[in-house]
Each structure stands twice: as structure tokens, then as C-alpha cells.
Write an enzyme that holds these catalytic residues in place. Sequence first.
Site, short mmCIF file in Angstrom:
data_model
loop_
_atom_site.label_atom_id
_atom_site.label_comp_id
_atom_site.label_asym_id
_atom_site.label_seq_id
_atom_site.Cartn_x
_atom_site.Cartn_y
_atom_site.Cartn_z
N ASP A 5 0.87 -1.17 0.00
CA ASP A 5 0.00 0.00 0.00
C ASP A 5 0.91 1.23 0.00
O ASP A 5 2.14 1.10 -0.22
CB ASP A 5 -1.00 -0.04 1.17
CG ASP A 5 -0.32 0.12 2.54
OD1 ASP A 5 0.91 0.22 2.62
OD2 ASP A 5 -1.06 0.14 3.54
N HIS A 6 0.35 2.39 0.24
CA HIS A 6 1.15 3.63 0.24
C HIS A 6 2.21 3.60 1.34
O HIS A 6 3.33 4.06 1.14
CB HIS A 6 0.23 4.84 0.43
CG HIS A 6 -0.66 4.73 1.64
ND1 HIS A 6 -1.70 3.82 1.69
CD2 HIS A 6 -0.63 5.35 2.84
CE1 HIS A 6 -2.28 3.91 2.89
NE2 HIS A 6 -1.65 4.83 3.60
N CYS A 20 3.17 -3.05 4.07
CA CYS A 20 2.23 -2.01 4.47
C CYS A 20 2.91 -1.20 5.57
O CYS A 20 4.15 -1.18 5.63
CB CYS A 20 0.89 -2.61 4.90
SG CYS A 20 0.95 -3.74 6.29
N THR A 51 2.89 -1.70 8.90
CA THR A 51 3.47 -2.58 9.93
C THR A 51 3.80 -3.99 9.42
O THR A 51 4.51 -4.73 10.10
CB THR A 51 2.48 -2.76 11.09
OG1 THR A 51 1.27 -3.32 10.55
CG2 THR A 51 2.17 -1.44 11.77
N HIS A 80 10.82 -23.45 9.30
CA HIS A 80 9.86 -24.22 10.10
C HIS A 80 8.42 -24.12 9.61
O HIS A 80 7.64 -25.06 9.81
CB HIS A 80 9.92 -23.76 11.56
CG HIS A 80 11.15 -24.23 12.28
ND1 HIS A 80 11.29 -24.18 13.65
CD2 HIS A 80 12.30 -24.77 11.81
CE1 HIS A 80 12.47 -24.67 14.01
NE2 HIS A 80 13.12 -25.02 12.90
N ARG A 112 9.49 -33.02 10.90
CA ARG A 112 8.38 -32.76 11.82
C ARG A 112 7.64 -31.47 11.46
O ARG A 112 6.46 -31.32 11.75
CB ARG A 112 8.88 -32.71 13.27
CG ARG A 112 9.79 -31.56 13.60
CD ARG A 112 10.38 -31.70 15.01
NE ARG A 112 11.13 -30.51 15.42
CZ ARG A 112 12.37 -30.23 15.07
NH1 ARG A 112 13.04 -31.06 14.27
NH2 ARG A 112 12.97 -29.14 15.50
N HIS A 113 8.35 -30.56 10.81
CA HIS A 113 7.72 -29.29 10.44
C HIS A 113 6.70 -29.50 9.31
O HIS A 113 5.70 -28.80 9.24
CB HIS A 113 8.78 -28.27 10.03
CG HIS A 113 9.81 -28.06 11.10
ND1 HIS A 113 9.50 -27.55 12.33
CD2 HIS A 113 11.13 -28.38 11.14
CE1 HIS A 113 10.58 -27.52 13.09
NE2 HIS A 113 11.59 -28.02 12.39
C1 RB5 Z 1 -2.13 2.43 6.59
O1 RB5 Z 1 -2.20 3.63 7.28
C2 RB5 Z 1 -1.83 1.30 7.56
O2 RB5 Z 1 -2.91 1.07 8.39
C3 RB5 Z 1 -1.47 0.05 6.79
O3 RB5 Z 1 -0.39 0.33 5.98
C4 RB5 Z 1 -1.03 -1.16 7.59
O4 RB5 Z 1 -0.03 -0.83 8.50
C5 RB5 Z 1 -2.06 -1.97 8.20
O5 RB5 Z 1 -1.78 -3.01 8.80
#
Ligand code: RB5
Length: 152
Positions: free
Chosen positions: A12-13, A70, A72, A103, A137-138
Amino acid sequence: MNKNILIVLGSDHAGYELKLAVLKFLEEMGYDVTDVGAHSSEESVDYPVFAKSVAEKVASGKFKFGMLFCGTGIGMSIAANKVKRIRAAACSDPVTASFARRHNDANILCMGGRITTPTIGIAIAEAFLKAEFEAGRHARRVEEIFKIEHPE
Ligand code: RB5
């Protein structure tokens, strides 16, 4: 690292800049990469659209691995894991990225552009691609995940 594999990337952005850094690294390493977008960090877009696109391409078997970016890495991993046969791992260090392959046989790597610097992101991508699934096992445990996804 086997360079004869296809890798599909999406963001995404918020993950756009990190995706570009990893994309450039992968191209320099000789990988065949496809970018499904987004194509700018300026316009706010919805990450599930790109997660679905990348996850379906990996699930189809055409692409061996996907990489999603994204803010996070979390939203991308939640969305990508809704697609059958996808095991997406959100990683913010090379060790977990390596174990995600060794794993968990992860087939999509997710990262956060607001968490991870380009230098670390490249190291994470490298660790992911270098590691091999250890099976044994994995494999049994991954098969158990598959059964959750495909109840009888
Ligand atoms: C966008 O602002 C943010 O929410 C997205 O990039 C992401 O981190 C969501 O998990």
C-alpha cells in the site's frame, strides 16, 4: 539462493518505499520480480486489495514467493492468510524471516515500511530467500495447518 523463481511484490502507500528498496535489491540479485502496485506513496490505498492480488498469484503456483509491504506488515499478513494455501509471515528481523521459511514453509513475507528501514528490510528478504524449509516434523505441522484450512 535459487534465482530461477518468480517473486511477486505488492504494497500500500505506507509500504511503498520499503517495497521499492527490496524490489531494487531483488532485481540486482537477478530475481524475476513482478510488482502489482501500489505505484505511489502519495495516494492512500487499501492494503487488502494488494494482499489478495499477491496471495492469489502465489496460491496459483505461478509465483513461488510473495512479498507484501504495508505500514506494519500486520494488515498485509492478516489479509493474505485468508487465501487458501498461503502462509504469510510478518517479520521485522532476519532471524524470524529465516525461521518462517525453515519451520513454517512461509510463502509470503510481509514487512512494515513504518517499522523497518530499507537496509534491514533487504536483510530480511535475503534471509527469507536463503533459508530452506526443513520438512520432517515441520512438514507434519504445516499439514495440520492445511487441515484447519480444509476441514473434512
Ligand atoms: C495504513 O495507514 C496502515 O494502516 C497500513 O499500511 C497497515 O499498516 C495496516 O496493517
